[in-house]
Design a protein around this motif. Structure first.
Motif, short mmCIF file in Angstrom:
data_model
loop_
_atom_site.label_atom_id
_atom_site.label_comp_id
_atom_site.label_asym_id
_atom_site.label_seq_id
_atom_site.Cartn_x
_atom_site.Cartn_y
_atom_site.Cartn_z
N ARG A 252 24.92 36.97 30.62
CA ARG A 252 25.10 37.48 31.97
C ARG A 252 25.04 39.01 31.99
NH1 ARG A 252 27.10 36.47 37.08
NH2 ARG A 252 27.22 34.23 36.70
N GLU A 253 25.67 39.66 31.02
CA GLU A 253 25.62 41.12 30.94
C GLU A 253 24.19 41.61 30.78
OE1 GLU A 253 29.88 42.40 28.89
OE2 GLU A 253 28.25 41.68 27.61
N LEU A 254 23.40 40.91 29.96
CA LEU A 254 22.00 41.29 29.78
C LEU A 254 21.25 41.18 31.11
CD1 LEU A 254 19.57 42.01 27.93
CD2 LEU A 254 19.21 39.55 27.69
N ALA A 255 21.45 40.07 31.82
CA ALA A 255 20.77 39.86 33.10
C ALA A 255 21.13 40.96 34.09
CB ALA A 255 21.13 38.49 33.67
N GLU A 256 22.40 41.31 34.17
CA GLU A 256 22.83 42.34 35.10
C GLU A 256 22.27 43.71 34.73
OE1 GLU A 256 27.01 41.78 34.80
OE2 GLU A 256 27.09 40.18 36.32
N THR A 257 22.14 43.98 33.43
CA THR A 257 21.56 45.25 32.98
C THR A 257 20.09 45.33 33.34
OG1 THR A 257 23.12 45.36 31.13
CG2 THR A 257 21.16 46.74 30.97
N VAL A 258 19.35 44.24 33.13
CA VAL A 258 17.92 44.21 33.48
C VAL A 258 17.73 44.40 34.98
CG1 VAL A 258 15.87 42.72 33.59
CG2 VAL A 258 17.21 42.86 31.48
N ILE A 259 18.54 43.76 35.78
CA ILE A 259 18.45 43.93 37.24
C ILE A 259 18.68 45.39 37.63
CG2 ILE A 259 19.62 43.39 39.42
CD1 ILE A 259 20.00 40.54 38.37
N ALA A 260 19.69 46.00 37.02
CA ALA A 260 19.99 47.41 37.35
C ALA A 260 18.85 48.34 36.93
CB ALA A 260 21.29 47.82 36.66
N LEU A 261 18.27 48.11 35.74
CA LEU A 261 17.22 49.00 35.23
C LEU A 261 15.90 48.83 35.97
CD1 LEU A 261 17.87 48.80 31.37
CD2 LEU A 261 18.45 50.68 32.92
N THR A 262 15.65 47.66 36.50
CA THR A 262 14.39 47.42 37.23
C THR A 262 14.54 47.68 38.72
OG1 THR A 262 14.95 45.07 37.46
CG2 THR A 262 13.55 45.69 35.59
#
Length: 325
Positions: A252-262
């Motif tokens: 979940r942390e990875l998914a949230e990081t990818v959403i923020a960076l994109t």
């Protein structure tokens, strides 16, 4: 023995994600490089920028068949590494790991060449020990859908150490933990590429299970540093040795990081956890630090930015521009 500057190196799986980065680095080190690949998961586009290099050569070949070439060192990376690909033809996956190891070890024995085996953290299975040290024997289902890869790699390690004990072969065995970066296959089903492609396309991001399972993500440049350090280590250093980033993140942390960076508007959706999917994965890299003087340098956010830029280019460079508007 020939000097490093003129060393001829064979890389099986050389047109794959990791293999192409390794070929690039070996050329930069002054080596002659023979890239061997059957292009099942590898791609010519991964090495297209190397084709005109005077010390680079490619050969289409399947490592399940013997190979007769003259080289000084061998990196055996040939094998599909993502569940989507290795489960497509599980029998061939096992053959690639086992017969490929036998053929490359036979070649190394004939040439008296040092050989490195790209093994995997999957040899630990769904671990009871956390983080995973090299001395942990693992918890693997030998008849499950992932066994073609997990047990194939475990058998390859067995073969490497038996050739070492029986024939005195100089071996190096590296256990690779989750690695990401440019040139990952966009449809390989791995979590980093999945999340990035879904985010860039504005699609729902698929999380299997509740997202609490953990992974550790190593940027490809750091991994290749580990390969080179292990291959250059004294003959007594055989491994197996873990190479990965000990930073641990939930899915979940990875998914949230990818959403923020994109800058994506993607939402999270949940699907059932696949059978035998590990609940946690984190390398103990004490041996790599002590024996090789190696540790990862690239933080997850920095590596993700580079990887996102690569995938955005594949999509025509539109997604990040649209998100910024």
């Amino acid at each position: 023995m020939r000097q490093t500057a003129s060393k001829r190196v064979l890389v099986t799986g050389g047109a794959g994600f990791l293999g192409s980065h390794l070929c690039e680095r070996l050329l930069a080190e002054g080596c002659e490089v023979l890239c061997v690949d059957n292009y099942f998961t590898g791609s010519r586009s991964n090495v297209a920028h190397l084709l005109d290099h005077p010390r680079f050569e490619t050969m289409r070949h399947d490592v399940t068949f013997p190979l007769y070439v003259e080289v000084d060192e061998i990196y055996n990376l040939a094998c599909p590494a993502s569940p989507v690909h290795y489960q497509h033809d599980p029998v061939q996956t096992t053959k690639t790991s086992v017969l490929g190891a036998i053929n490359m070890l036979g070649l190394a024995k004939r040439l008296k060449a040092r050989i490195l085996q790209a093994s995997t953290s999957e040899v630990y299975g769904d671990p009871f020990v956390h983080p995973q040290p090299e001395g942990y024997w693992g918890h693997v289902n030998p008849i499950g859908p992932r066994a073609c890869y997990d047990e194939g790699k475990r058998c390859a390690e067995t073969l490497f150490f038996d050739y070492h004990r029986q024939h005195g072969l100089e071996i190096k065995v590296v256990r690779i933990f989750n690695t990401y970066g440019p040139r990952m296959h966009p449809n390989d089903g791995r979590v980093v590429s999945n999340f990035i492609m879904q985010a860039l396309r504005g699609e729902p991001i698929t999380i299997y299970g509740d997202g609490s399972q953990t992974r550790s993500f190593c940027y490809v440049d750091d991994l290749i540093d580990g390969f080179l350090a292990l291959m250059a280590s004294p003959a007594a250093v055989t491994g197996p040795i873990n190479i990965g980033n000990p930073g641990e993140f939930t899915i979940r942390e990875l998914a949230e990081t990818v959403i923020a960076l994109t800058g994506s508007r993607s939402r999270l959706v949940h699907r059932p956890l696949p059978r035998d999917d590990p609940k946690q994965r984190r390398p103990d890299i004490a041996a790599a630090r002590e024996v090789l003087g190696w540790q990862p340098k690239v933080p997850l956010e920095q590596g993700l930015k580079r990887t996102i830029a690569h995938f955005d280019t594949l999509l025509g460079g539109r997604a990040l521009r649209a998100a910024a508007e």
